[in-house]
Design an enzyme around this catalytic site. Structure first.
Site, PDB file in Angstrom:
ATOM      1  N   ARG A 102      45.294  49.642  49.650  1.00  0.00           N
ATOM      2  CA  ARG A 102      43.810  49.306  49.222  1.00  0.00           C
ATOM      3  C   ARG A 102      43.179  49.983  50.383  1.00  0.00           C
ATOM      4  O   ARG A 102      43.362  50.135  51.560  1.00  0.00           O
ATOM      5  CB  ARG A 102      43.678  47.558  49.622  1.00  0.00           C
ATOM      6  CG  ARG A 102      42.264  47.435  49.737  1.00  0.00           C
ATOM      7  CD  ARG A 102      41.983  46.075  49.894  1.00  0.00           C
ATOM      8  NE  ARG A 102      42.117  45.337  48.678  1.00  0.00           N
ATOM      9  CZ  ARG A 102      41.655  44.275  48.164  1.00  0.00           C
ATOM     10  NH1 ARG A 102      41.294  43.252  49.069  1.00  0.00           N
ATOM     11  NH2 ARG A 102      41.762  43.940  46.946  1.00  0.00           N
ATOM     12  N   ASP A 224      30.520  39.712  40.292  1.00  0.00           N
ATOM     13  CA  ASP A 224      31.284  39.950  41.596  1.00  0.00           C
ATOM     14  C   ASP A 224      30.117  39.996  42.844  1.00  0.00           C
ATOM     15  O   ASP A 224      28.998  40.038  42.397  1.00  0.00           O
ATOM     16  CB  ASP A 224      32.076  41.441  41.439  1.00  0.00           C
ATOM     17  CG  ASP A 224      32.744  41.662  42.627  1.00  0.00           C
ATOM     18  OD1 ASP A 224      33.178  40.834  43.398  1.00  0.00           O
ATOM     19  OD2 ASP A 224      33.310  42.990  42.793  1.00  0.00           O
ATOM     20  N   CYS A 264      36.018  38.146  40.307  1.00  0.00           N
ATOM     21  CA  CYS A 264      37.409  38.456  41.134  1.00  0.00           C
ATOM     22  C   CYS A 264      37.673  38.002  42.166  1.00  0.00           C
ATOM     23  O   CYS A 264      38.986  37.767  42.381  1.00  0.00           O
ATOM     24  CB  CYS A 264      37.319  40.065  41.097  1.00  0.00           C
ATOM     25  SG  CYS A 264      36.023  40.500  42.223  1.00  0.00           S
TER      26      CYS A 264
END
Ligand code: CP
Ligand code: NVA
Length: 307
Positions: A102, A224, A264
């Site tokens: 990430r 989001d 998400c």
């Protein structure tokens, strides 16, 4: 060897195959548990940003299938700071069988993959979030049977999550609509890829400004955060621009009556998504979060070539 950096790197048939496997592994997990296909395999997880879902779901995916996962926090390896990405990639390749990273800059996960001799998974970059898209597609397919012909409307910032969602939706024949404020469009290169994928599947992409127009006829409304990780200094500016894009009961009432609402997570409740919608009958946010586990098992199985 293949990496998993973006859904658009795969053909629609390959993505569908991984999703079919995810659905099968999920059923198997709840019926009798998954077999130890990842025995002797370790996933190295490099995080330059915080995470709940990505970290825990990848770790559990490995454990459920007999493997192991190693978490490396942002302070530990200093990707590209303490040591070059090329060196990290080559060192890690000797210790683990698969890596997940990430990162802030998308180029960093691409660089990691370039130098790694084991598969590399993009666990979110500033450009895309393909693992999220896999779980999102699984959730939509489980609810509606298939993606083809559905109208998926994203309301909010044209960010990493929007890009990966657009790609997977149109690749599988769903129509993708986004309504975002001016100045917060998805990157042009991502739209261009989306248009090509849509042309191949016969799907449509609609780029709008008006959230009300966007949700008309939608079977899925997705939103989001207005401020993604790494953009914190823009928070005040964004909080001033995005309120018309809030997903609330009024907006949901303008969509298809069986619409599902997705996010998400992490959600900033009563900013981009109101509590009544997040916790209401249309919400799919928790099954969606849980599907990260199953979708990633399938991605790992394909990359490790064990299923
Ligand atoms: N959706 C998602 O990727 O969540 P985390 O940031 O908690 O991993
Ligand atoms: N767009 C968000 C997604 C978090 C999972 C971010 O990048 O922070």
């Amino acid at each position: 060897m293949k990496h998993f950096l973006d859904v658009a790197d795969y053909s629609p048939a390959e993505i569908q195959d991984i999703l079919d496997l995810a659905i099968r592994l999920k059923k198997e997990y709840f019926a009798q548990g998954n077999p130890p296909l990842f025995k002797g395999k370790v996933l190295g997880m490099i995080f330059q940003k915080p995470s709940l879902r990505t970290r825990v779901s990848f770790d559990m995916a490995m454990r459920h299938m007999g493997g192991d996962a190693l978490y490396l926090s942002p302070n530990e390896i200093g990707l590209g700071k303490r040591e070059s990405i090329a060196d990290v990639a080559r060192v890690m390749s000797g210790y683990v069988q698969v890596m997940m990273a990430r990162v802030f800059e998308h180029a960093h996960v691409v660089e990691l993959a370039k130098w790694s001799s084991v598969p590399v998974i993009n666990g979110l970059s500033d450009f895309s979030h393909p693992c999220q898209a896999m779980a999102d597609a699984q959730t939509i397919i489980e609810k509606f049977g298939a993606m083809k012909g559905l109208n998926v409307s994203y309301v909010g910032d044209g960010n990493n999550v929007a890009v990966s969602l657009m790609h997977i939706v149109v690749m599988l024949g769903g129509n993708f609509t986004i309504a975002n404020p001016e100045g917060y469009d998805m990157p042009a290169v991502a739209i261009e890829t989306g248009q090509k994928l849509a042309a191949a599947s016969g799907a449509k992409i609609n780029l709008l400004r008006d959230p009300h127009e966007a949700v008309k006829g939608a079977q899925v409304i997705y939103t989001d955060t207005w401020t993604s990780m790494g953009q914190e200094e823009e928070t005040a500016k964004r909080e001033a621009v995005f309120p018309p894009y809030q997903v609330n009961a009024k907006l949901v009432s303008e969509a298809d009556k069986d619409v599902i609402v997705m996010h998400c997570l992490p959600a900033h409740r009563n900013h981009e998504l109101t509590d009544d919608v997040a916790d209401g009958p249309h919400s799919a946010i928790f099954p969606q979060a849980h599907n990260r586990l199953h979708a990633q098992k399938a991605v790992l199985a394909r990359l490790l070539e064990v299923a």
